[in-house]
Write a protein that holds these residues in place. Structure first.
Motif, mmCIF file in Angstrom:
data_model
loop_
_atom_site.group_PDB
_atom_site.id
_atom_site.type_symbol
_atom_site.label_atom_id
_atom_site.label_comp_id
_atom_site.label_asym_id
_atom_site.label_seq_id
_atom_site.Cartn_x
_atom_site.Cartn_y
_atom_site.Cartn_z
ATOM 1 N N UNK A 1 53.426 33.486 40.271
ATOM 2 C CA UNK A 1 52.116 32.841 40.209
ATOM 3 C C UNK A 1 51.297 33.162 41.451
ATOM 4 N N UNK A 2 51.903 33.033 42.640
ATOM 5 C CA UNK A 2 51.166 33.326 43.865
ATOM 6 C C UNK A 2 50.821 34.801 43.967
ATOM 7 N N UNK A 3 51.697 35.662 43.441
ATOM 8 C CA UNK A 3 51.403 37.093 43.462
ATOM 9 C C UNK A 3 50.160 37.426 42.656
ATOM 10 N N UNK A 4 50.030 36.804 41.489
ATOM 11 C CA UNK A 4 48.833 37.034 40.663
ATOM 12 C C UNK A 4 47.584 36.514 41.367
ATOM 13 N N UNK A 5 47.692 35.310 41.934
ATOM 14 C CA UNK A 5 46.534 34.733 42.625
ATOM 15 C C UNK A 5 46.179 35.530 43.874
ATOM 16 N N UNK A 6 47.189 36.017 44.590
ATOM 17 C CA UNK A 6 46.925 36.825 45.780
ATOM 18 C C UNK A 6 46.183 38.100 45.398
ATOM 19 N N UNK A 7 46.619 38.755 44.322
ATOM 20 C CA UNK A 7 45.938 39.975 43.873
ATOM 21 C C UNK A 7 44.487 39.686 43.508
ATOM 22 N N UNK A 8 44.248 38.544 42.854
ATOM 23 C CA UNK A 8 42.886 38.162 42.469
ATOM 24 C C UNK A 8 42.016 37.951 43.709
ATOM 25 N N UNK A 9 42.565 37.245 44.713
ATOM 26 C CA UNK A 9 41.809 36.964 45.936
ATOM 27 C C UNK A 9 41.504 38.255 46.681
ATOM 28 N N UNK A 10 42.497 39.126 46.838
ATOM 29 C CA UNK A 10 42.292 40.367 47.590
ATOM 30 C C UNK A 10 41.267 41.270 46.909
ATOM 31 N N UNK A 11 41.312 41.330 45.587
ATOM 32 C CA UNK A 11 40.341 42.154 44.877
ATOM 33 C C UNK A 11 38.934 41.586 45.038
ATOM 34 N N UNK A 12 38.818 40.259 44.934
ATOM 35 C CA UNK A 12 37.503 39.627 45.085
ATOM 36 C C UNK A 12 36.934 39.873 46.477
ATOM 37 N N UNK A 13 37.776 39.803 47.506
ATOM 38 C CA UNK A 13 37.309 40.051 48.867
ATOM 39 C C UNK A 13 36.920 41.514 49.062
ATOM 40 N N UNK A 14 37.684 42.410 48.455
ATOM 41 C CA UNK A 14 37.425 43.845 48.636
ATOM 42 C C UNK A 14 36.066 44.258 48.083
ATOM 43 N N UNK A 15 35.564 43.556 47.064
ATOM 44 C CA UNK A 15 34.283 43.930 46.458
ATOM 45 C C UNK A 15 33.161 42.986 46.905
ATOM 46 N N UNK A 16 33.432 42.179 47.947
ATOM 47 C CA UNK A 16 32.413 41.302 48.507
ATOM 48 C C UNK A 16 32.020 41.798 49.894
ATOM 49 N N UNK A 17 30.968 41.215 50.448
ATOM 50 C CA UNK A 17 30.412 41.683 51.723
ATOM 51 C C UNK A 17 30.787 40.713 52.841
#
Length: 326
Positions: free
Chosen positions: A53-69
């Motif tokens: 569960x945390x792995x999925x959420x971590x991937x979601x957070x990292x992707x969201x940060x990578x495409x944000x400013x």
């Protein structure tokens, strides 16, 4: 003859009772062992499910940060939604809580000098003599020479104390403070400072993302009213210069020690509401990475500071960065 037979029957009865007791004990021990094994399997399965569960959420957070400013206080997506990187919790769709801490907002053990370390220790209430001793032993542990500071410790001191030798290099983890002379006997101090420290060489502190407790410790000589005013005002608008920060706090601010923008290193924590444990990931952003723009340098399941109370949970904002576009 009858008395002998009676004695024999008595011995036989005792033997049977003893055998039954032994067998009952063995069966109970076997049952308890099976119960323990079932509990271990249940705990392992729960830990595995938590990690998934945390792995999925971590991937979601990292992707969201990578495409944000990135900005002064955190990351902003294309819709103008901002995630603040000061360690505050956000609620994930899975129900987990996530917090993102800009490591520039933490006190760097790699970048700090003696004056900075001493100021932090005095700021949390240590007596000057004790703070000086802990500062010297930490500096000696990190530096590359064998010259002993006034209150410090070098290789021979560690040998005499039965401790592992000093690294004579940057700490690999803030947990390594437990191996530093003097610090090893201060578990409560290490626990208190842990959320404010990083072993990463951040170079300068971002006051917009620094924990409130660290702000109070670093400026312990400044008026409390000024410190509280600073914390209140940065919620509305980030500080962009040392001069504006000094005017509000009411104390001098060394411009060279501060940078008013989030860095590429982050501490991400995922936990279940109400849990005293959680997964902590130290990550760094590298857009040119061969396989991923993020590098996870440390991951661990560890005890955490108390999370939001049930009343505070109702006010926790959802994680709202949009990972679909930039």
């Amino acid at each position: 003859m009858r008395r002998t037979r009676a004695h024999s029957r008595g011995y036989a009865l005792l033997l049977v009772l003893f055998s039954v007791a032994m067998l009952t004990g063995a069966l109970m021990a076997l049952s308890a062992r099976r119960d323990a094994e079932r509990e271990n399997v249940r705990m392992l399965q729960k830990a595995f499910e938590e990690r998934l569960s945390t792995g999925r959420d971590l991937a979601h957070v990292l992707h969201a940060l990578a495409v944000s400013v990135p900005g002064p206080v955190g990351w902003t997506d294309s819709r103008g939604e901002t995630l603040r990187a000061d360690g505050r919790p956000y609620r994930m769709p899975s129900g987990l809580l996530v917090s993102v801490q800009d490591e520039r907002g933490l006190f760097s053990l790699a970048s700090a000098d003696k004056r900075g370390i001493l100021g932090l220790l005095v700021g949390v209430g240590l007596e000057l003599n004790e703070a000086q001793a802990l500062t010297d032993t930490l500096v000696d542990y990190i530096d590359t020479d064998d010259l002993r500071s006034l209150n410090g410790a070098e290789l021979q001191d560690y040998r005499e104390a039965g401790l592992a030798p000093p690294r004579n290099d940057w700490l690999l983890s803030t947990d390594e403070l437990a191996q530093v002379m003097g610090w090893h006997a201060k578990p409560e101090l290490r626990r208190r400072l842990a959320p404010w420290l990083t072993q990463a060489p951040t170079g300068a502190v971002n006051p917009n993302t620094a924990p409130a407790g660290l702000i109070h410790a670093l400026w312990s000589r400044a008026p409390e009213q000024g410190r509280n005013l600073f914390l209140s005002q940065r919620e509305q608008l980030p500080f962009l210069t040392a001069a504006s920060m000094a005017r509000v706090i009411g104390a001098p601010v060394n411009e060279d020690r501060f940078i008013f923008r989030v860095g590429e290193r982050l501490r991400i924590v995922l936990r279940r509401p109400g849990s005293a444990w959680g997964f902590q990931y130290n990550v760094s952003f590298n857009p040119q990475g061969r396989h991923s723009p993020w590098l996870v340098s440390e991951a661990r399941f560890s005890p955490l500071e108390p999370g939001p109370t049930p009343e505070e949970l109702e006010r926790v904002a959802p994680f709202s960065l949009d990972p679909s576009r930039r």
